[in-house]
Design a protein around this motif. Structure first.
Motif, PDB file in Angstrom:
ATOM      1  N   VAL A  48      -4.512  13.584 -10.749  1.00 37.48           N
ATOM      2  CA  VAL A  48      -4.373  12.415 -10.053  1.00 37.48           C
ATOM      3  C   VAL A  48      -3.193  11.485 -10.864  1.00 37.48           C
ATOM      4  O   VAL A  48      -2.426  10.905 -10.368  1.00 37.48           O
ATOM      5  CB  VAL A  48      -5.450  11.382  -9.872  1.00 37.48           C
ATOM      6  N   GLY A  49      -3.142  11.568 -12.142  1.00 38.10           N
ATOM      7  CA  GLY A  49      -2.444  10.770 -12.933  1.00 38.10           C
ATOM      8  C   GLY A  49      -0.996  11.289 -12.610  1.00 38.10           C
ATOM      9  O   GLY A  49      -0.027  10.552 -12.686  1.00 38.10           O
ATOM     10  N   ASP A  50      -0.877  12.665 -12.611  1.00 38.19           N
ATOM     11  CA  ASP A  50       0.498  13.319 -12.357  1.00 38.19           C
ATOM     12  C   ASP A  50       0.971  12.861 -10.878  1.00 38.19           C
ATOM     13  O   ASP A  50       2.415  12.618 -10.972  1.00 38.19           O
ATOM     14  CB  ASP A  50       0.406  14.740 -12.176  1.00 38.19           C
ATOM     15  N   ALA A  51       0.203  12.685 -10.114  1.00 37.24           N
ATOM     16  CA  ALA A  51       0.599  11.960  -8.837  1.00 37.24           C
ATOM     17  C   ALA A  51       1.171  10.511  -8.716  1.00 37.24           C
ATOM     18  O   ALA A  51       1.921  10.119  -8.131  1.00 37.24           O
ATOM     19  CB  ALA A  51      -0.506  12.412  -7.642  1.00 37.24           C
TER      20      ALA A  51
ATOM     21  N   ASN B 240      -7.899   4.614  -4.177  1.00 31.87           N
ATOM     22  CA  ASN B 240      -8.902   5.413  -3.456  1.00 31.87           C
ATOM     23  C   ASN B 240      -8.476   6.661  -3.277  1.00 31.87           C
ATOM     24  O   ASN B 240      -7.596   7.092  -2.653  1.00 31.87           O
ATOM     25  CB  ASN B 240      -9.173   4.747  -2.179  1.00 31.87           C
ATOM     26  N   ILE B 241      -9.451   7.744  -3.751  1.00 29.79           N
ATOM     27  CA  ILE B 241      -9.179   9.195  -3.735  1.00 29.79           C
ATOM     28  C   ILE B 241     -10.050   9.701  -2.596  1.00 29.79           C
ATOM     29  O   ILE B 241     -11.146   9.674  -2.693  1.00 29.79           O
ATOM     30  CB  ILE B 241      -9.506   9.893  -5.173  1.00 29.79           C
ATOM     31  N   VAL B 242      -9.247  10.293  -1.411  1.00 32.06           N
ATOM     32  CA  VAL B 242      -9.999  10.741  -0.214  1.00 32.06           C
ATOM     33  C   VAL B 242     -10.023  12.317  -0.256  1.00 32.06           C
ATOM     34  O   VAL B 242      -9.111  12.803  -0.390  1.00 32.06           O
ATOM     35  CB  VAL B 242      -9.428  10.315   1.006  1.00 32.06           C
ATOM     36  N   SER B 243     -11.344  12.759  -0.319  1.00 39.63           N
ATOM     37  CA  SER B 243     -11.315  14.234  -0.263  1.00 39.63           C
ATOM     38  C   SER B 243     -11.292  14.941   0.821  1.00 39.63           C
ATOM     39  O   SER B 243     -11.515  14.161   2.120  1.00 39.63           O
ATOM     40  CB  SER B 243     -12.676  14.573  -0.977  1.00 39.63           C
TER      41      SER B 243
ATOM     42  N   VAL C 153      -8.204  17.123  -2.664  1.00 37.04           N
ATOM     43  CA  VAL C 153      -7.810  15.744  -2.496  1.00 37.04           C
ATOM     44  C   VAL C 153      -7.021  15.834  -1.301  1.00 37.04           C
ATOM     45  O   VAL C 153      -6.008  16.466  -1.039  1.00 37.04           O
ATOM     46  CB  VAL C 153      -7.080  15.113  -3.442  1.00 37.04           C
ATOM     47  N   GLU C 154      -7.482  15.043  -0.204  1.00 39.87           N
ATOM     48  CA  GLU C 154      -6.633  14.880   1.001  1.00 39.87           C
ATOM     49  C   GLU C 154      -5.511  13.910   0.938  1.00 39.87           C
ATOM     50  O   GLU C 154      -4.358  14.187   1.452  1.00 39.87           O
ATOM     51  CB  GLU C 154      -7.548  14.642   1.982  1.00 39.87           C
ATOM     52  N   ARG C 155      -5.505  12.933   0.472  1.00 38.84           N
ATOM     53  CA  ARG C 155      -4.629  11.833   0.018  1.00 38.84           C
ATOM     54  C   ARG C 155      -5.198  10.706  -1.228  1.00 38.84           C
ATOM     55  O   ARG C 155      -6.490  10.548  -1.243  1.00 38.84           O
ATOM     56  CB  ARG C 155      -4.327  11.241   1.371  1.00 38.84           C
ATOM     57  N   ILE C 156      -4.190  10.014  -1.547  1.00 42.37           N
ATOM     58  CA  ILE C 156      -4.648   8.871  -2.378  1.00 42.37           C
ATOM     59  C   ILE C 156      -4.086   7.725  -2.131  1.00 42.37           C
ATOM     60  O   ILE C 156      -2.785   7.665  -1.699  1.00 42.37           O
ATOM     61  CB  ILE C 156      -3.987   9.424  -3.981  1.00 42.37           C
ATOM     62  N   GLU C 157      -4.651   6.796  -1.557  1.00 42.31           N
ATOM     63  CA  GLU C 157      -4.405   5.530  -1.305  1.00 42.31           C
ATOM     64  C   GLU C 157      -4.278   4.368  -2.358  1.00 42.31           C
ATOM     65  O   GLU C 157      -5.255   4.280  -3.400  1.00 42.31           O
ATOM     66  CB  GLU C 157      -5.526   5.045  -0.351  1.00 42.31           C
TER      67      GLU C 157
ATOM     68  N   VAL D 207       0.886  -1.185  -0.198  1.00 39.50           N
ATOM     69  CA  VAL D 207      -0.048   0.036  -0.017  1.00 39.50           C
ATOM     70  C   VAL D 207       0.791   1.291   0.009  1.00 39.50           C
ATOM     71  O   VAL D 207       1.842   1.173   0.793  1.00 39.50           O
ATOM     72  CB  VAL D 207      -0.972  -0.042   1.087  1.00 39.50           C
ATOM     73  N   SER D 208       0.546   2.093  -0.724  1.00 36.55           N
ATOM     74  CA  SER D 208       1.231   3.439  -0.873  1.00 36.55           C
ATOM     75  C   SER D 208       0.066   4.673  -0.690  1.00 36.55           C
ATOM     76  O   SER D 208      -0.888   4.540  -1.112  1.00 36.55           O
ATOM     77  CB  SER D 208       1.916   3.823  -2.245  1.00 36.55           C
ATOM     78  N   VAL D 209       0.612   5.572   0.025  1.00 36.17           N
ATOM     79  CA  VAL D 209      -0.404   6.830   0.291  1.00 36.17           C
ATOM     80  C   VAL D 209       0.404   7.969  -0.018  1.00 36.17           C
ATOM     81  O   VAL D 209       1.371   8.415   0.320  1.00 36.17           O
ATOM     82  CB  VAL D 209      -0.798   6.666   1.844  1.00 36.17           C
ATOM     83  N   ILE D 210      -0.255   8.787  -1.051  1.00 36.58           N
ATOM     84  CA  ILE D 210       0.200  10.248  -1.221  1.00 36.58           C
ATOM     85  C   ILE D 210      -0.596  11.254  -0.623  1.00 36.58           C
ATOM     86  O   ILE D 210      -1.811  11.501  -0.925  1.00 36.58           O
ATOM     87  CB  ILE D 210       0.265  10.368  -2.973  1.00 36.58           C
ATOM     88  N   THR D 211      -0.029  11.979   0.083  1.00 40.06           N
ATOM     89  CA  THR D 211      -0.674  13.199   0.867  1.00 40.06           C
ATOM     90  C   THR D 211      -0.672  14.588   0.013  1.00 40.06           C
ATOM     91  O   THR D 211      -0.158  14.425  -1.139  1.00 40.06           O
ATOM     92  CB  THR D 211       0.035  13.069   2.097  1.00 40.06           C
ATOM     93  N   ALA D 212      -1.641  15.176   0.443  1.00 33.20           N
ATOM     94  CA  ALA D 212      -1.900  16.560  -0.175  1.00 33.20           C
ATOM     95  C   ALA D 212      -0.510  17.300  -0.227  1.00 33.20           C
ATOM     96  O   ALA D 212      -0.077  18.108  -1.246  1.00 33.20           O
ATOM     97  CB  ALA D 212      -2.829  17.477   0.610  1.00 33.20           C
TER      98      ALA D 212
END
Length: 363
Positions: A83-86, A168-171, A144-148, A67-72
């Motif tokens: 989201v593609g750029d991230a 999963n994109i979390v707002s 977007v708060e984070r992307i899981e 699992v990877s999480v990208i924060t804001a």
């Protein structure tokens, strides 16, 4: 006259005997002991120890998912606009871009195709009804708060669309006032505004986000003009969200046979109502998604003058209910219901009008 035997077979046996004797001699040379002096001259290579995680003994229940999480904050530091750029910066994740900024972006995880990766927006699927894929350029990172990102097959938890992985994109739940802008090559410009108010004592608040993007593109007829807006209202356990995206993009075609006048219009609207008490043991979501795509090419390509026009509209009405039924020690029992009603209409050949209803009950 006396009889005389033919010499052929005897010669063959004699030749075979010579061959066996030679093979035995060669084997004896190979197996002969090597003198100690000669053995010392053989070079010895010592490599660092290599540990393969998949081969180590491990209890199945303790094997974690990748699992990877990208924060804001990370997305802002990377300069990601979509989201593609991230996602393009993650290992084992491939973002396939079919042109400059504004062109189609699809996702692949560990080699799985775009139709095998499930993309969720706050738990709601946003997969295209016609293609079965998601164009990541239509998902800006504003708000977007984070992307899981979950790698690997998760169909047991998320359905058949999650064979390769889940995104999963979390707002953000609360929006702080902010104004930003950017400008770059090919007349690429963007502007965004955030505004929100929150009453923590009453657990009430509202937030609005707007973003504009424009670009002339790196090639003729590859420009982009997009607008994104998001509105969120919450009062206690209830939250209402509205998201709208619209864009007009040029479709330049390939380099051999470009399409100088082809255009595509994309429109997507998502409305959802969520009820989630403070204890987090239950949740209910009712959502509606509307998609519209129009493609127009009045002149065709420079190689084939075949004008074409197509229009596709689709809608999804769905609900999700989940409850924590029991909890004892480290074990929990969760039950839920999911259902979707889909409608698709397209002027493309062989598509026409289609409807479908799916549902599931799980424990």
């Amino acid at each position: 006259m006396g009889c005389r035997s033919l010499p052929g077979p005897r010669r063959a046996l004699r030749g075979r005997g010579f061959f066996l004797a030679g093979a035995a001699a060669a084997l004896a040379v190979v197996l002969a002991p090597v003198p100690s002096g000669a053995r010392a001259q053989v070079p010895v290579f010592e490599l660092d120890e290599v540990i393969v995680p998949g081969k180590r003994p491990q209890v199945r229940g303790t094997s974690p998912a990748s699992v990877s999480v990208i924060t804001a904050a990370e997305m802002e530091r990377l300069g990601a606009r979509t989201v593609g750029d991230a996602l393009a910066h993650l290992p084992e994740v491939t973002v396939l871009s079919y042109g400059s900024y504004g062109a189609l972006n699809t996702l692949s995880i560990r080699g799985a195709g775009a139709t095998q990766v499930l993309v969720l927006l706050d738990g709601m699927p946003v997969t295209g009804l016609l293609t079965g894929t998601v164009d990541l350029r239509t998902l800006p990172v504003e708000g977007v708060e984070r992307i899981e990102v979950l790698r690997g097959p998760f169909s047991a938890l998320h359905g058949s669309g999650a064979l390769g992985g889940v995104v999963n994109i979390v707002s953000r739940t609360r929006v702080a006032p902010r104004l930003s802008g950017s400008y770059g090559s090919f007349d690429t410009a963007g502007a965004a505004v955030h505004y929100g108010t929150t009453d923590a004592a009453q657990r009430r608040g509202a937030g609005i986000i707007g973003r504009l993007d424009r670009s002339s593109g790196a090639r003729p007829n590859s420009g982009l003009d997009s607008r994104h807006a998001a509105l969120r209202l919450f009062d206690g356990a209830l939250a209402l969200r509205l998201r709208a995206y619209t864009a007009q993009v040029g479709v330049p075609g390939d380099a051999v046979c470009p399409t100088p006048s082809a255009r595509q219009d994309d429109d997507r609207t998502i409305l959802d109502l969520t009820w989630r008490p403070p204890d987090g043991r239950r949740s209910f979501t009712l959502y509606w998604r509307d998609e519209r795509t129009a493609y127009t090419d009045p002149a065709g390509s420079t190689c084939f003058a075949f004008p074409s026009t197509s229009r596709t509209t689709g809608g999804v009405l769905g609900l999700q209910w989940q409850s924590l039924l029991a909890q004892r020690g480290g074990h929990v029992v969760v039950g839920g219901v999911e259902a979707e009603a889909l409608r698709l209409t397209s002027t493309l050949s062989g598509v026409g009008e289609r409807t479908a209803t799916t549902g599931a009950i799980y424990l």
